[in-house]
Enzyme design. Structure first.
Site, PDB file in Angstrom:
ATOM      1  N   CYS A  61       0.752  -1.358  -0.021  1.00  0.00           N
ATOM      2  CA  CYS A  61      -0.086  -0.181  -0.096  1.00  0.00           C
ATOM      3  C   CYS A  61       0.838   1.212   0.002  1.00  0.00           C
ATOM      4  O   CYS A  61       2.131   0.987   0.170  1.00  0.00           O
ATOM      5  CB  CYS A  61      -0.991   0.099   1.275  1.00  0.00           C
ATOM      6  SG  CYS A  61      -0.046   0.092   2.837  1.00  0.00           S
TER       7      CYS A  61
ATOM      8  N   ASP B  28      -1.518  22.226 -34.295  1.00  0.00           N
ATOM      9  CA  ASP B  28      -0.837  23.063 -35.116  1.00  0.00           C
ATOM     10  C   ASP B  28      -1.000  22.552 -36.561  1.00  0.00           C
ATOM     11  O   ASP B  28      -0.178  23.134 -37.457  1.00  0.00           O
ATOM     12  CB  ASP B  28       0.324  23.263 -34.791  1.00  0.00           C
ATOM     13  CG  ASP B  28       1.288  22.168 -34.712  1.00  0.00           C
ATOM     14  OD1 ASP B  28       0.917  20.944 -34.942  1.00  0.00           O
ATOM     15  OD2 ASP B  28       2.410  22.219 -34.550  1.00  0.00           O
TER      16      ASP B  28
END
Length: 509
Positions: free
Chosen positions: A17, A431
């Site tokens: 954990c 672009d």
């Protein structure tokens, strides 16, 4: 004089954990000249060390904290696959067995209509394998952390399961829970409340969480491996005028690489002979190929489509564009986003806080109510309800899966903080044209001269283009296959069409 810094990457084993990751990180940072960041999702530690700090010292410090460590460079993909698959298989087996034994326990405990004589003893017999064998990974991790005077989420889970099951066993064996009494008092021995279904349900729920978490890690690793699989495996190089097939990793700067149509270019380089079209969509997103001639630059892992090329390698191995892209993905999975750092800080104090609240709850209920049974019930409720919070603190796994899935879809994310920042994006500007596509060209329309039908034109064009690797050719062949069926009859149609124009049928082939 400024000390020289070096970066070391360690693979950490045994973490369960975020609290484990924080524990290892704190342990490493106690060493002088060391700055460490531990990522629970990737199970790695990125460490910046000064001169004089050895790898052996770092590994020993991790082992002192109760975990295993080895250099990432010494960890092969096969080793990682084996370890991950073994963990997934182990969790799946424990989850399946726990479900088979645990569902009847929950049903018997929650549905009075199913009660029969001595049902509680049957429930106990079915519960024990779940809370002992099924929950063994939680108990083992909790015991290991206890030896090192630390607490993690596994500590909380183990205590909650043992408390609920321990109370139930006490009530059945030494109390009066096996009989149908309604009251419960430690002094009167009428202890008829049992919590076996709680212990079983929490075990199943958290095993399922660990199982899905392990699967998510494996999928994220698969995404990265699928990206790496795009690279060339072999390369044909010119040695003393002869073509020699070698492993792509053995290509050196200056080697002349022969790339035939359909082959993957093995390294970044400059074209010395030939001209061709190159599919660079994996790098640029453009579905239209790029034409290259002598003197043009090409990038490794792009695909040569039409002509034979001789490419002189300029950047190979870790210096190639593709290797840098893969390194960006690895770094993105290893870095910590701000939300992950917050989750790590919370997890480091979460478990002790919950245990303290549970103890205070027990004492307060006992003090004000005087009923030990109610006090114990309230204290266990605090532990049990807090256990699933381990799933809510699994932020690293979510970030790892996100960056891995993005890499699989052709999106390279520079860092986990960038992934977290995408929630603020409201406008995306491109672009150039062609980037917002599926990456494959499609036939939109067929314009026919008078006297020719769409099917005839498409049949002729599809027959001529079906063997080509060019994206435009693939689009035409795919459209012909979709509209007219297989390409085999298309070839026959083009033969007939050419024969009417005065050619022999053989000429069409």
């Amino acid at each position: 004089m400024t000390a020289q810094l070096e970066q070391v990457d360690l693979a950490i084993s045994g973490m369960t954990c975020g609290a484990c990751a924080m524990k290892v990180e704190k342990s490493l940072n106690t060493l002088g000249g060391v700055r460490a960041t531990v990522n629970f999702a990737t199970e790695t530690a990125r460490i910046t060390v000064e001169d004089g700090v050895t790898t052996e010292q770092l590994v020993a410090q991790v082992e002192k904290a109760g975990y295993g460590a080895r250099l990432v460079a010494d960890t092969t993909p096969e080793m990682l696959d084996k370890e991950t698959n073994e963990r997934v298989a182990m969790l799946r087996t424990r989850l399946m067995v726990s479900l088979i034994a645990g569902v009847p326990v929950t049903a018997l405990s929650m549905i009075p209509a199913l009660h029969f004589s001595n049902w509680k003893w049957w429930a106990l017999a079915l519960s024990l394998p779940v809370v002992v064998w099924g929950a063994a990974p939680f108990h083992r991790a909790a015991l290991m952390n206890a030896r090192h005077r630390a607490t993690t989420m596994d500590t909380l889970i183990s205590i909650g399961i043992i408390a609920a099951m321990g109370w139930s066993v006490w009530a059945l064996v030494w109390g009066n829970a096996a009989e149908d009494h309604s009251g419960m008092s430690m002094t009167s021995s009428e202890i008829d409340h049992i919590y076996m279904e709680v212990a079983v349900a929490v075990t199943i729920f958290l095993l399922a969480g660990r199982y899905f978490e392990a699967r998510a890690k494996r999928r994220a690793g698969d995404a990265l491996r699928s990206l790496l699989a795009l690279g060339a495996r072999t390369a044909t190089v010119l040695r003393d005028g002869d073509e020699v097939l070698i492993d792509a990793s053995a290509v050196q700067v200056g080697d002349l690489i022969v790339v035939r149509p359909g082959e993957i270019i093995a390294a970044d380089g400059v074209v010395r002979e030939g001209s061709s079209s190159v599919d660079a969509s994996m790098l640029t997103g453009e579905s239209v190929p790029v034409d290259v001639t002598v003197g043009g630059n090409v990038t490794g892992t792009t695909v040569n489509l039409t002509g034979r090329l001789v490419v002189q390698a300029t950047r190979v191995g870790a210096e190639s564009t593709f290797a840098q892209m893969a390194r960006l993905v690895r770094d993105a999975q290893a870095t910590k986003a701000p939300v992950q750092k917050l989750a790590d800080r919370v997890s480091s104090v979460f478990v002790p806080t919950v245990i303290a609240i549970s103890v205070v709850t027990f004492v307060a209920w006992w003090w004000f109510d005087g009923d030990v049974s109610k006090a114990f019930t309230a204290a266990v409720a605090v532990l049990i309800i807090a256990c699933p919070c381990a799933l809510g603190l699994a932020t690293p796994t979510a970030l790892m899966v996100g960056s891995g899935r993005a890499a699989q879809m052709g999106i390279v994310i520079k860092g986990a903080d960038v992934l977290q920042g995408t929630r603020r994006i409201d406008t995306v500007v491109f672009d150039k044209t062609g980037t917002v596509t599926t990456g494959a060209m499609q036939l939109v329309d067929v314009v026919c001269n008078d006297g020719a039908s769409r099917s005839e034109v498409l049949a002729a064009a599809g027959a001529l283009e079906h063997a080509s690797e060019h994206p435009v050719a693939k689009a035409i062949a795919s459209a012909a296959r979709t509209e007219l069926g297989s390409l085999a009859p298309v070839s026959a149609q083009i033969c007939i069409h050419l024969d009417r124009s005065g050619f022999a049928p053989q000429t069409a082939y």
